[in-house]
Scaffold this motif. Sequence first.
Motif, PDB file in Angstrom:
ATOM      1  N   TRP A  85      41.075  16.571 -48.255  1.00 30.10           N
ATOM      2  CA  TRP A  85      41.896  17.729 -48.620  1.00 30.10           C
ATOM      3  C   TRP A  85      41.576  18.850 -47.651  1.00 30.10           C
ATOM      4  CZ3 TRP A  85      39.035  15.397 -52.836  1.00 30.10           C
ATOM      5  CH2 TRP A  85      39.771  14.388 -53.458  1.00 30.10           C
ATOM      6  N   SER A  86      42.578  19.250 -46.895  1.00 31.15           N
ATOM      7  CA  SER A  86      42.342  20.147 -45.761  1.00 31.15           C
ATOM      8  C   SER A  86      41.877  21.535 -46.167  1.00 31.15           C
ATOM      9  CB  SER A  86      43.616  20.246 -44.924  1.00 31.15           C
ATOM     10  OG  SER A  86      44.676  20.702 -45.732  1.00 31.15           O
ATOM     11  N   HIS A  87      42.153  21.953 -47.407  1.00 34.04           N
ATOM     12  CA  HIS A  87      41.751  23.305 -47.820  1.00 34.04           C
ATOM     13  C   HIS A  87      40.327  23.342 -48.373  1.00 34.04           C
ATOM     14  CE1 HIS A  87      43.363  21.232 -51.309  1.00 34.04           C
ATOM     15  NE2 HIS A  87      42.616  22.025 -52.053  1.00 34.04           N
ATOM     16  N   MET A  88      39.696  22.177 -48.542  1.00 37.59           N
ATOM     17  CA  MET A  88      38.326  22.138 -49.076  1.00 37.59           C
ATOM     18  C   MET A  88      37.353  21.832 -47.946  1.00 37.59           C
ATOM     19  SD  MET A  88      38.527  19.919 -52.537  1.00 37.59           S
ATOM     20  CE  MET A  88      39.994  19.881 -53.561  1.00 37.59           C
ATOM     21  N   THR A  89      36.139  22.394 -48.057  1.00 39.76           N
ATOM     22  CA  THR A  89      35.103  22.077 -47.070  1.00 39.76           C
ATOM     23  C   THR A  89      34.657  20.630 -47.284  1.00 39.76           C
ATOM     24  OG1 THR A  89      33.329  22.734 -48.540  1.00 39.76           O
ATOM     25  CG2 THR A  89      34.256  24.457 -47.109  1.00 39.76           C
ATOM     26  N   VAL A  90      33.842  20.148 -46.364  1.00 38.03           N
ATOM     27  CA  VAL A  90      33.296  18.791 -46.480  1.00 38.03           C
ATOM     28  C   VAL A  90      32.565  18.642 -47.817  1.00 38.03           C
ATOM     29  CG1 VAL A  90      31.489  17.296 -45.543  1.00 38.03           C
ATOM     30  CG2 VAL A  90      33.170  18.327 -44.008  1.00 38.03           C
ATOM     31  N   ALA A  91      31.718  19.626 -48.136  1.00 34.55           N
ATOM     32  CA  ALA A  91      30.936  19.539 -49.379  1.00 34.55           C
ATOM     33  C   ALA A  91      31.853  19.548 -50.605  1.00 34.55           C
ATOM     34  CB  ALA A  91      29.947  20.690 -49.449  1.00 34.55           C
ATOM     35  N   GLN A  92      32.918  20.367 -50.558  1.00 33.54           N
ATOM     36  CA  GLN A  92      33.843  20.414 -51.700  1.00 33.54           C
ATOM     37  C   GLN A  92      34.621  19.103 -51.826  1.00 33.54           C
ATOM     38  OE1 GLN A  92      35.915  23.934 -50.464  1.00 33.54           O
ATOM     39  NE2 GLN A  92      34.859  25.235 -51.940  1.00 33.54           N
ATOM     40  N   LYS A 126      29.636  22.678 -44.672  1.00 33.21           N
ATOM     41  CA  LYS A 126      30.486  23.870 -44.770  1.00 33.21           C
ATOM     42  C   LYS A 126      31.715  23.785 -43.877  1.00 33.21           C
ATOM     43  CE  LYS A 126      27.192  27.145 -46.511  1.00 33.21           C
ATOM     44  NZ  LYS A 126      25.887  27.592 -46.108  1.00 33.21           N
ATOM     45  N   ARG A 127      31.852  22.711 -43.124  1.00 30.87           N
ATOM     46  CA  ARG A 127      33.005  22.608 -42.215  1.00 30.87           C
ATOM     47  C   ARG A 127      34.264  22.203 -42.972  1.00 30.87           C
ATOM     48  NH1 ARG A 127      31.601  20.289 -36.343  1.00 30.87           N
ATOM     49  NH2 ARG A 127      29.631  21.371 -36.049  1.00 30.87           N
ATOM     50  N   LEU A 128      35.391  22.523 -42.353  1.00 30.92           N
ATOM     51  CA  LEU A 128      36.676  22.068 -42.903  1.00 30.92           C
ATOM     52  C   LEU A 128      37.036  20.747 -42.232  1.00 30.92           C
ATOM     53  CD1 LEU A 128      38.640  25.434 -42.960  1.00 30.92           C
ATOM     54  CD2 LEU A 128      38.000  24.057 -44.943  1.00 30.92           C
ATOM     55  N   PRO A 129      37.834  19.899 -42.894  1.00 32.99           N
ATOM     56  CA  PRO A 129      38.184  18.602 -42.294  1.00 32.99           C
ATOM     57  C   PRO A 129      38.781  18.730 -40.897  1.00 32.99           C
ATOM     58  CG  PRO A 129      38.813  18.624 -44.585  1.00 32.99           C
ATOM     59  CD  PRO A 129      38.326  20.009 -44.275  1.00 32.99           C
ATOM     60  N   ALA A 130      39.528  19.828 -40.644  1.00 29.56           N
ATOM     61  CA  ALA A 130      40.151  19.997 -39.331  1.00 29.56           C
ATOM     62  C   ALA A 130      39.116  20.139 -38.223  1.00 29.56           C
ATOM     63  CB  ALA A 130      41.069  21.212 -39.355  1.00 29.56           C
ATOM     64  N   GLN A 138      36.127  10.070 -41.436  1.00 29.80           N
ATOM     65  CA  GLN A 138      36.087   8.818 -42.191  1.00 29.80           C
ATOM     66  C   GLN A 138      34.752   8.670 -42.925  1.00 29.80           C
ATOM     67  OE1 GLN A 138      38.111   7.163 -43.839  1.00 29.80           O
ATOM     68  NE2 GLN A 138      39.415   6.553 -42.133  1.00 29.80           N
ATOM     69  N   ARG A 139      33.670   9.188 -42.319  1.00 35.32           N
ATOM     70  CA  ARG A 139      32.369   9.162 -42.994  1.00 35.32           C
ATOM     71  C   ARG A 139      32.375  10.065 -44.220  1.00 35.32           C
ATOM     72  NH1 ARG A 139      28.522  10.267 -38.349  1.00 35.32           N
ATOM     73  NH2 ARG A 139      28.900   8.496 -37.047  1.00 35.32           N
ATOM     74  N   VAL A 140      33.062  11.213 -44.101  1.00 37.03           N
ATOM     75  CA  VAL A 140      33.163  12.112 -45.264  1.00 37.03           C
ATOM     76  C   VAL A 140      33.942  11.408 -46.380  1.00 37.03           C
ATOM     77  CG1 VAL A 140      34.097  14.303 -46.107  1.00 37.03           C
ATOM     78  CG2 VAL A 140      33.008  14.204 -43.874  1.00 37.03           C
ATOM     79  N   ALA A 141      35.025  10.719 -45.974  1.00 38.16           N
ATOM     80  CA  ALA A 141      35.822   9.995 -46.975  1.00 38.16           C
ATOM     81  C   ALA A 141      34.960   8.938 -47.671  1.00 38.16           C
ATOM     82  CB  ALA A 141      37.032   9.346 -46.310  1.00 38.16           C
ATOM     83  N   LEU A 142      34.089   8.304 -46.903  1.00 42.35           N
ATOM     84  CA  LEU A 142      33.190   7.293 -47.489  1.00 42.35           C
ATOM     85  C   LEU A 142      32.189   7.973 -48.434  1.00 42.35           C
ATOM     86  CD1 LEU A 142      32.035   4.412 -47.595  1.00 42.35           C
ATOM     87  CD2 LEU A 142      30.702   4.939 -45.552  1.00 42.35           C
ATOM     88  N   ALA A 143      31.646   9.120 -47.972  1.00 41.74           N
ATOM     89  CA  ALA A 143      30.682   9.851 -48.801  1.00 41.74           C
ATOM     90  C   ALA A 143      31.325  10.298 -50.116  1.00 41.74           C
ATOM     91  CB  ALA A 143      30.170  11.067 -48.034  1.00 41.74           C
ATOM     92  N   ARG A 144      32.596  10.705 -50.037  1.00 40.71           N
ATOM     93  CA  ARG A 144      33.324  11.159 -51.227  1.00 40.71           C
ATOM     94  C   ARG A 144      33.412  10.036 -52.263  1.00 40.71           C
ATOM     95  NH1 ARG A 144      39.375  13.269 -50.232  1.00 40.71           N
ATOM     96  NH2 ARG A 144      39.724  11.088 -49.765  1.00 40.71           N
ATOM     97  N   CYS A 145      33.486   8.801 -51.779  1.00 42.48           N
ATOM     98  CA  CYS A 145      33.533   7.659 -52.699  1.00 42.48           C
ATOM     99  C   CYS A 145      32.132   7.289 -53.177  1.00 42.48           C
ATOM    100  CB  CYS A 145      34.161   6.455 -52.009  1.00 42.48           C
ATOM    101  SG  CYS A 145      35.914   6.673 -51.719  1.00 42.48           S
TER     102      CYS A 145
END
Lengths: 353, 296
Positions: A85-92, A126-130, A138-145
């Motif tokens: 989600w582009s409006h959320m930071t990596v942590a969010q 604290k970074r944004l996906p962009a 893709q690693r963040v997407a994996l971490a989210r799961c």
Amino acid sequence: MLQIDTISKAFAGTPAVREVSFTVERGELVCLLGPSGCGKSTLLRVISGLTDADSGSIRIEGADMTRAAANRRPTAMVFQSHALWSHMTVAQNVGFGLRVRGLPKAEIAEKVGAVLDLVGLSAYGKRLPAELSGGQAQRVALARCLVVEPKVLLMDEPFSALDAHLRKSLREELKSLQRRLDLTTIFVTHDQEEAMELADRIVVMQAGRLEQFAAPGSLYRNPQTLGVAQFIGAMNTCTTTVSLGQANWYGQPLRLALPDGEAALLCRPEDLYTDPRGARARVTRVIDLGPVTKVSLMTADGDLLTWTCPREAAPDVDAEITLMPRRLHAFRDGALLAQIERPEPALLEGVPA
Amino acid sequence: MIRFATKSGGHTPGQQQRTGPGQEALAGLALVALPVALLLTLTLWPTVTMVVSTFLVDGQVNASRYVYFFSDAYSLANLRYTMEQGLVSALSALAISFGIALYLRFSAGRIATMIHALSLFPLFVPSIIISYALVRFLGPNGLFQLLLEQVGFTHYRTPYLTPVGPFLAFVWEALPLPVLVLSAGLTQVSDHAVEAARDLGAGPFRILWEVLLPQVRRSLLIAFALIFLGIIGAYTVPYMLGPAAPEMMGVFMQRTLGNLHDADAAQVQAVVLMVISSVVGGFYIATMLKSQGGER
């Protein structure tokens, strides 16, 4: 752990998945492999609950999940497009699943930190996906799961948008992570190499059907259907007619203990060897691939053959050589008839062409 | 050998084409000169002289007209009513159009196409027509009342000449713009982004609140500013459908000027409305600039 039982799904009357059944053990990584449009992604979506099955059942740890909504299933999916989600930071992004589960803020922060550490992105919270590269996203997407500790992790061609080098390194990372966490994983891919490298077992799908479910080496050495044989690795395919235990193989009669009738005789390029009693062919091209040399040949009837051999054994272009198969896979009506080791040339004349 | 052409390549010095930045800038200025001149002479100059004139009372500079406006209960009631009508109508139009845009984003087929077409229909209907249509439909002895009486309901109270009348017209008139803006915003949200949220356990409300709304937040703000500005400056709809008192600023101004022939008071009302519009307009421009700055 995960039982898929006769799952079928059609879209507007066109079947996408047809009566697929298989069982995945705990901690196993299973790849769904097949060409585009074979139904592998649809099957994954059916497992996740994002698409409903028309018939059949899905059980996870014994519990029937067939009619459970996606948000009620103990699965988590990594999408091809990472879908951050582009409006959320990596942590969010990573903490979203935990917020949904109503965990206290401190616990969410702790778990998010731990899982970002696990995927090597602890400094990126604290970074944004962009602001991430494709591999990091893709690693963040994996971490989210991973953070929601799913019983089954589902991955839909997660690395296909990345370049070859990155794909390879992420594959290795994923495999070691999956082993470490003992995570049951279903991984969809159309890339054979990826499936062979990653999977404990592979489900090969074609036209919505499960063709074969086996370990990577077994799929390669013992394909059970013509589709699998032709899809996994390279094969030389010779369509011929068996009569009285003999068949014509690229102009050379062979003795084959097969019932009479049409048959497809398949042979891996590395299963050919030079033999004066073998089929005659002319070398059209020699490609040095480094570890092996790939030799393209043409028989007198215009059939094309590929032979892989050590570099020192490679013939010159335009040379006439004779080849014999070390192992043949014989199929009739798409099903395996027999696997023939070291077939012998036929001594009798009169073998049908 | 390959030769690459340069700007001056092939020309002798005397033939060189002059395409310097100075000339381009002049051409650009020439293009905008006419609209800028019109804006200055027909809008900005009269505005400035009008604003200045509101502070000139019998040759003296003072703010007595504003003091009167802001101490007059009726003027204040009109201003408050205009703001309330604008806020409630704009927010309602936004809420309804967001619902329509959501439906259009996640649906396909004939019904969705029909709803899309219907939601854009008000674009092509002038205010005066919708006002008359609502009078005939919702007014006393209108079609709606007759239909209700047919089914035995006889306690119908018409919204005609109450704040509800203009509210209905404003919302209906305002729908197309936010539907277009929000539909465009929602198409930016991929199916996978929504599915990922569902997959992680989110229900529809959380997906709406945490995934969809933040992605169209800016579109919502822009749409709100445009609708709100349109409503607070409206004349036809409140004149035709609104209550006699309090009245919206557009009607108030027209009546002050046309019936009471008090140009000075009408000008003060106009300046007050203009200041409020400028604040909302400034906010609109800031939001636009932000979104053009690369953020969505």
